[in-house]
Motif scaffolding. Structure first.
Motif, PDB file in Angstrom:
ATOM      1  N   GLN A  59       0.805  -1.229   0.000  1.00 49.03           N
ATOM      2  CA  GLN A  59       0.000   0.000   0.000  1.00 49.03           C
ATOM      3  C   GLN A  59       0.837   1.278   0.000  1.00 49.03           C
ATOM      4  O   GLN A  59       0.284   2.375   0.039  1.00 49.03           O
ATOM      5  CB  GLN A  59      -0.976   0.031   1.197  1.00 49.03           C
ATOM      6  CG  GLN A  59      -1.934  -1.140   1.263  1.00 49.03           C
ATOM      7  CD  GLN A  59      -2.824  -1.261   0.036  1.00 49.03           C
ATOM      8  OE1 GLN A  59      -3.134  -0.284  -0.645  1.00 49.03           O
ATOM      9  NE2 GLN A  59      -3.229  -2.486  -0.288  1.00 49.03           N
ATOM     10  N   ASP A  60       2.147   1.152  -0.054  1.00 49.60           N
ATOM     11  CA  ASP A  60       3.016   2.329  -0.109  1.00 49.60           C
ATOM     12  C   ASP A  60       3.549   2.515  -1.522  1.00 49.60           C
ATOM     13  O   ASP A  60       4.084   1.571  -2.110  1.00 49.60           O
ATOM     14  CB  ASP A  60       4.196   2.173   0.847  1.00 49.60           C
ATOM     15  CG  ASP A  60       5.185   3.330   0.713  1.00 49.60           C
ATOM     16  OD1 ASP A  60       6.256   3.146   0.094  1.00 49.60           O
ATOM     17  OD2 ASP A  60       4.873   4.423   1.218  1.00 49.60           O
ATOM     18  N   THR A  61       3.392   3.695  -2.120  1.00 48.45           N
ATOM     19  CA  THR A  61       3.987   4.002  -3.415  1.00 48.45           C
ATOM     20  C   THR A  61       4.489   5.441  -3.390  1.00 48.45           C
ATOM     21  O   THR A  61       3.909   6.298  -2.720  1.00 48.45           O
ATOM     22  CB  THR A  61       3.001   3.837  -4.582  1.00 48.45           C
ATOM     23  OG1 THR A  61       1.902   4.731  -4.405  1.00 48.45           O
ATOM     24  CG2 THR A  61       2.500   2.408  -4.685  1.00 48.45           C
ATOM     25  N   ASN A  62       5.573   5.697  -4.142  1.00 46.01           N
ATOM     26  CA  ASN A  62       6.199   7.016  -4.164  1.00 46.01           C
ATOM     27  C   ASN A  62       6.679   7.323  -5.569  1.00 46.01           C
ATOM     28  O   ASN A  62       7.082   6.419  -6.304  1.00 46.01           O
ATOM     29  CB  ASN A  62       7.404   7.048  -3.210  1.00 46.01           C
ATOM     30  CG  ASN A  62       7.031   6.607  -1.815  1.00 46.01           C
ATOM     31  OD1 ASN A  62       6.494   7.372  -1.028  1.00 46.01           O
ATOM     32  ND2 ASN A  62       7.288   5.339  -1.502  1.00 46.01           N
ATOM     33  N   LYS A  63       6.688   8.600  -5.914  1.00 40.24           N
ATOM     34  CA  LYS A  63       7.146   9.017  -7.235  1.00 40.24           C
ATOM     35  C   LYS A  63       8.656   9.181  -7.239  1.00 40.24           C
ATOM     36  O   LYS A  63       9.246   9.712  -6.299  1.00 40.24           O
ATOM     37  CB  LYS A  63       6.485  10.346  -7.615  1.00 40.24           C
ATOM     38  CG  LYS A  63       4.998  10.236  -7.842  1.00 40.24           C
ATOM     39  CD  LYS A  63       4.411  11.578  -8.263  1.00 40.24           C
ATOM     40  CE  LYS A  63       2.911  11.448  -8.518  1.00 40.24           C
ATOM     41  NZ  LYS A  63       2.312  12.741  -8.945  1.00 40.24           N
ATOM     42  N   GLY A  64       9.253   8.748  -8.347  1.00 42.89           N
ATOM     43  CA  GLY A  64      10.668   8.975  -8.558  1.00 42.89           C
ATOM     44  C   GLY A  64      10.886  10.204  -9.418  1.00 42.89           C
ATOM     45  O   GLY A  64      10.005  11.061  -9.549  1.00 42.89           O
ATOM     46  N   GLU A  65      12.042  10.281 -10.059  1.00 42.94           N
ATOM     47  CA  GLU A  65      12.388  11.489 -10.811  1.00 42.94           C
ATOM     48  C   GLU A  65      11.696  11.598 -12.161  1.00 42.94           C
ATOM     49  O   GLU A  65      11.617  12.701 -12.714  1.00 42.94           O
ATOM     50  CB  GLU A  65      13.913  11.561 -10.991  1.00 42.94           C
ATOM     51  CG  GLU A  65      14.500  10.403 -11.758  1.00 42.94           C
ATOM     52  CD  GLU A  65      16.004  10.528 -11.954  1.00 42.94           C
ATOM     53  OE1 GLU A  65      16.461  11.585 -12.435  1.00 42.94           O
ATOM     54  OE2 GLU A  65      16.715   9.560 -11.637  1.00 42.94           O
ATOM     55  N   VAL A  66      11.179  10.483 -12.715  1.00 44.22           N
ATOM     56  CA  VAL A  66      10.547  10.528 -14.041  1.00 44.22           C
ATOM     57  C   VAL A  66       9.197   9.815 -13.991  1.00 44.22           C
ATOM     58  O   VAL A  66       8.904   8.916 -14.784  1.00 44.22           O
ATOM     59  CB  VAL A  66      11.464   9.929 -15.131  1.00 44.22           C
ATOM     60  CG1 VAL A  66      12.648  10.836 -15.393  1.00 44.22           C
ATOM     61  CG2 VAL A  66      11.930   8.527 -14.769  1.00 44.22           C
ATOM     62  N   SER A  67       8.323  10.224 -13.103  1.00 40.09           N
ATOM     63  CA  SER A  67       7.080   9.498 -12.844  1.00 40.09           C
ATOM     64  C   SER A  67       5.914   9.901 -13.745  1.00 40.09           C
ATOM     65  O   SER A  67       4.896   9.183 -13.799  1.00 40.09           O
ATOM     66  CB  SER A  67       6.667   9.685 -11.385  1.00 40.09           C
ATOM     67  OG  SER A  67       6.463  11.062 -11.117  1.00 40.09           O
ATOM     68  N   ASP A  68       6.020  11.015 -14.450  1.00 41.76           N
ATOM     69  CA  ASP A  68       4.889  11.479 -15.261  1.00 41.76           C
ATOM     70  C   ASP A  68       4.500  10.441 -16.302  1.00 41.76           C
ATOM     71  O   ASP A  68       5.331   9.955 -17.065  1.00 41.76           O
ATOM     72  CB  ASP A  68       5.234  12.801 -15.958  1.00 41.76           C
ATOM     73  CG  ASP A  68       5.286  13.965 -14.987  1.00 41.76           C
ATOM     74  OD1 ASP A  68       5.768  15.040 -15.384  1.00 41.76           O
ATOM     75  OD2 ASP A  68       4.834  13.792 -13.841  1.00 41.76           O
ATOM     76  N   GLY A  69       3.199  10.117 -16.359  1.00 41.64           N
ATOM     77  CA  GLY A  69       2.687   9.155 -17.334  1.00 41.64           C
ATOM     78  C   GLY A  69       2.727   7.714 -16.866  1.00 41.64           C
ATOM     79  O   GLY A  69       2.309   6.818 -17.602  1.00 41.64           O
ATOM     80  N   TYR A  70       3.200   7.508 -15.621  1.00 42.09           N
ATOM     81  CA  TYR A  70       3.303   6.154 -15.066  1.00 42.09           C
ATOM     82  C   TYR A  70       2.570   6.087 -13.727  1.00 42.09           C
ATOM     83  O   TYR A  70       2.492   7.076 -13.003  1.00 42.09           O
ATOM     84  CB  TYR A  70       4.763   5.770 -14.804  1.00 42.09           C
ATOM     85  CG  TYR A  70       5.683   5.818 -15.981  1.00 42.09           C
ATOM     86  CD1 TYR A  70       6.447   6.957 -16.239  1.00 42.09           C
ATOM     87  CD2 TYR A  70       5.831   4.717 -16.824  1.00 42.09           C
ATOM     88  CE1 TYR A  70       7.315   7.003 -17.315  1.00 42.09           C
ATOM     89  CE2 TYR A  70       6.709   4.752 -17.890  1.00 42.09           C
ATOM     90  CZ  TYR A  70       7.455   5.896 -18.127  1.00 42.09           C
ATOM     91  OH  TYR A  70       8.325   5.932 -19.186  1.00 42.09           O
TER      92      TYR A  70
END
Lengths: 114, 119
Positions: A53-64
């Motif tokens: 249940q944990d998710t985080n954005k990285g440096e190139v997350s747009d569109g994913y």
């Protein structure tokens, strides 16, 4: 033996389609990561998860996007595939060890968006 | 912020000669550093890692790397190249941060160095 697998290994799709790349690990690792590899950029982090249940954005997350409903799987979804998302995608996992863990990588998925 | 620079995009050597793949890093504190290798159409394999113990780190397949804090370098070497060493090599720095009382690590990759080995 414990391992990390990715499927499919190769995928061709069209722009605008939704695509999901699977990642499955049998190490019971809490941490899972998605990277994309492009010429001249090394690997760049897309999304990561430190547990169910944990998710985080990285440096190139747009569109994913990702979701983590169990320990073993972290599927990566391209909501509307774009040609710029043609790349090789790697999944990785690691134990929780105070940030000192080593990441282990899957074999990669080669995605072509036409 | 962490960063890592691999100084050569391509290195070409003859079989049996030494290999040197150069890596410089930027870090606000003592980093953890890794070298990964990727053979054609394969995933990434860990070669070796430095985590603040001995500054000379030995890895698999005869590779080793030396952490030099004064030079902010972590160069990868091998005394004698083998044809099977032909691959792409990535230098990686790990950042550790704390959130909610728990420590987490994130990797930053260099751009990669392609090693070619000639017979």
């Amino acid at each position: 033996d414990a391992e990390i697998t990715q499927s499919p290994r190769h995928k061709i799709t069209e722009t605008g389609r939704q695509v999901t790349l699977a990642c499955h690990q049998t190490w019971n690792h809490n941490n899972m990561f998605w990277y994309r590899q492009d010429l001249g950029h090394g690997l760049r982090l897309i999304h990561y998860s430190y547990g169910v249940q944990d998710t985080n954005k990285g440096e190139v997350s747009d569109g994913y996007s990702v979701s983590r409903s169990n320990t073993e799987d972290l599927p990566l979804t391209l909501e509307s595939a774009a040609s710029s998302q043609t790349s090789v995608y790697f999944c990785a996992s690691s134990e929780s060890a105070g940030g000192l863990e080593t990441q282990y990588f899957g074999p990669g998925t080669r995605l072509l968006v036409l | 912020a962490q960063s890592v620079t691999q100084l050569d995009s391509h290195v070409s050597v003859s079989e049996g000669t030494p290999v040197l793949l150069r890596c410089n890093y930027s870090s606000s504190y003592s980093p953890s550093l890794f070298w990964y290798v990727q053979h054609p159409n394969k995933g990434l394999q860990l070669l070796l890692k430095y985590t603040s113990a001995a500054t000379l780190v030995k890895g698999i397949n005869g590779f080793e790397a030396e952490f030099k804090k004064s030079e902010t370098s972590f160069h990868l070497t091998k005394p004698s190249a083998h044809m099977s060493d032909a691959a792409e090599y990535f230098c990686v720095v790990r950042s550790v941060y704390n959130a909610g009382g728990t420590s987490y690590g994130k990797l930053t990759f260099g751009q990669g160095t392609i090693l070619t080995v000639h017979p």
